[in-house]
Design an enzyme around this catalytic site. Sequence first.
Site, PDB file in Angstrom:
ATOM      1  N   GLY A 111       0.603  -1.142  -0.121  1.00 64.12           N
ATOM      2  CA  GLY A 111       0.017  -0.006   0.051  1.00 64.12           C
ATOM      3  C   GLY A 111       1.080   1.027  -0.020  1.00 64.12           C
TER       4      GLY A 111
ATOM      5  N   ALA B 295      -0.247   7.508   1.543  1.00 66.36           N
ATOM      6  CA  ALA B 295       0.123   8.545   2.196  1.00 66.36           C
ATOM      7  C   ALA B 295       1.643   7.820   3.355  1.00 66.36           C
ATOM      8  CB  ALA B 295      -0.687   9.822   3.216  1.00 66.36           C
TER       9      ALA B 295
ATOM     10  N   GLY C 115       2.556   4.662   3.208  1.00 64.79           N
ATOM     11  CA  GLY C 115       2.865   3.449   2.750  1.00 64.79           C
ATOM     12  C   GLY C 115       4.092   4.280   2.259  1.00 64.79           C
TER      13      GLY C 115
ATOM     14  N   ASN D 149      -5.529   2.556  10.403  1.00 64.97           N
ATOM     15  CA  ASN D 149      -6.559   2.486  11.234  1.00 64.97           C
ATOM     16  C   ASN D 149      -7.412   1.193  11.906  1.00 64.97           C
ATOM     17  OD1 ASN D 149      -5.632   5.263  11.518  1.00 64.97           O
ATOM     18  ND2 ASN D 149      -6.783   6.307   9.498  1.00 64.97           N
TER      19      ASN D 149
ATOM     20  N   LYS E  19      -6.708   5.700  19.435  1.00 68.90           N
ATOM     21  CA  LYS E  19      -6.701   6.254  18.254  1.00 68.90           C
ATOM     22  C   LYS E  19      -8.298   6.544  17.852  1.00 68.90           C
ATOM     23  CE  LYS E  19      -4.594   6.843  13.744  1.00 68.90           C
ATOM     24  NZ  LYS E  19      -3.809   6.237  12.309  1.00 68.90           N
TER      25      LYS E  19
ATOM     26  N   ASN F  69     -10.040   9.143  16.097  1.00 72.90           N
ATOM     27  CA  ASN F  69     -10.420   9.720  14.981  1.00 72.90           C
ATOM     28  C   ASN F  69     -12.266   8.577  14.512  1.00 72.90           C
ATOM     29  OD1 ASN F  69      -7.613   9.794  13.547  1.00 72.90           O
ATOM     30  ND2 ASN F  69      -7.590   7.226  13.627  1.00 72.90           N
TER      31      ASN F  69
ATOM     32  N   ASN G 178     -13.307  11.839  12.667  1.00 73.33           N
ATOM     33  CA  ASN G 178     -13.189  12.006  11.321  1.00 73.33           C
ATOM     34  C   ASN G 178     -13.831  11.693  10.041  1.00 73.33           C
ATOM     35  OD1 ASN G 178      -9.849  11.619  11.890  1.00 73.33           O
ATOM     36  ND2 ASN G 178     -10.073   9.578  10.334  1.00 73.33           N
TER      37      ASN G 178
ATOM     38  N   SER H 177      -8.730  12.049   6.511  1.00 76.60           N
ATOM     39  CA  SER H 177      -8.007  11.243   5.181  1.00 76.60           C
ATOM     40  C   SER H 177      -9.378  11.454   4.586  1.00 76.60           C
ATOM     41  CB  SER H 177      -7.581   9.849   5.854  1.00 76.60           C
ATOM     42  OG  SER H 177      -7.594   9.439   6.480  1.00 76.60           O
TER      43      SER H 177
ATOM     44  N   GLU I   7     -12.750   4.827   5.700  1.00 76.83           N
ATOM     45  CA  GLU I   7     -12.877   3.251   6.390  1.00 76.83           C
ATOM     46  C   GLU I   7     -13.826   3.676   7.850  1.00 76.83           C
ATOM     47  OE1 GLU I   7      -8.906   2.120   6.587  1.00 76.83           O
ATOM     48  OE2 GLU I   7      -8.924   4.069   7.478  1.00 76.83           O
TER      49      GLU I   7
END
Length: 316
Positions: free
Chosen positions: A7, A10, A12, A105, A189, A193, A197, A264, A276
């Site tokens: 992957g 960003a 990766g 994530n 996290k 998130n 997010n 993201s 996600e």
Amino acid sequence: MEIVVFGLGALGTVFATCLKSQGHTVFGLTKEKYITHLKDRKLRIKGLFGNKEAQLDGIFTNTEQIKNKAPHLIIVSVKAYDTETAINQIKPIVGQNTLILLAQNGYGNYEVASSIVGRQKVILSRIIFGAKIVEVGTAEVTVFADDIIVGQPDKAVPEEKLIEIAKVFNEAGLPTRVSHDVYAILWDKILYNSALNPLGAILECSYGTLAEHEETRKIMNKIVEEIFNVVKIKKIKLNWKDYKEYLQHFYEKLVPPTAKHFPSMYYDIKQGKKTEIDALNGAIVKLAKECNLSVPVNETITNLIKVKEKLMMKNK
């Protein structure tokens, strides 16, 4: 070390560029549509981790092309909804001494990976630096809130292996430390998130903007409170005694250094990509249903993101 990064988004791109710059053998696995942009195998990063450029030892679209390799480490940085597919794809190149590090994530990635290759092969990480793709092959590190944390929730990987990986990362300019509490830290996290997010994606604003307004704070507070209710029933260990203690830390320590950051999920929706959400608020809804608990705010947020996904994909 011989390393495969699965992957080249960003995160990766950041991992691969830093590790190759330090002299390791690094291969990349990416989607077919990106290969033409990466013919020279060069990756670049800029921002908070410095300006670096590296030419990988190879970039491929499937593991068949590197089937004779038995890497020491495979870093999985695909989206959570691709975890099962990714782990099945890399399974043939997982050798006796290969470890898989999940740089992703959300909830469920560790559970899926462990069920396919075994816990003794899987390392969990918590990553809370932010990066974005400037163009294919180039990423910018925009925020850095804390070290990368690596660990094995079930103590199935020898600690010296974890320390070795942390040392390799640190030497490559990727601040990293080992923790036995990585699972609870990862849930920190997930809380972070899940609160930020989807709202940032729906309202198209930064984390700091969300924290500035009473209306969005109320929504985020309720998201976090519902998550605490679920994990208590599911007997998942967190680092906080209650949601109020976490929220104080959230607003005072976590949001300020990432205030200018856009999630993201915002960029995914803008580009007409799948998000996600099912590994964040959607996972909370699923866990809540398993214990007959109502989480109306998380469910509403999940539904709003799914509709926004469909609308953006339709207009793409």
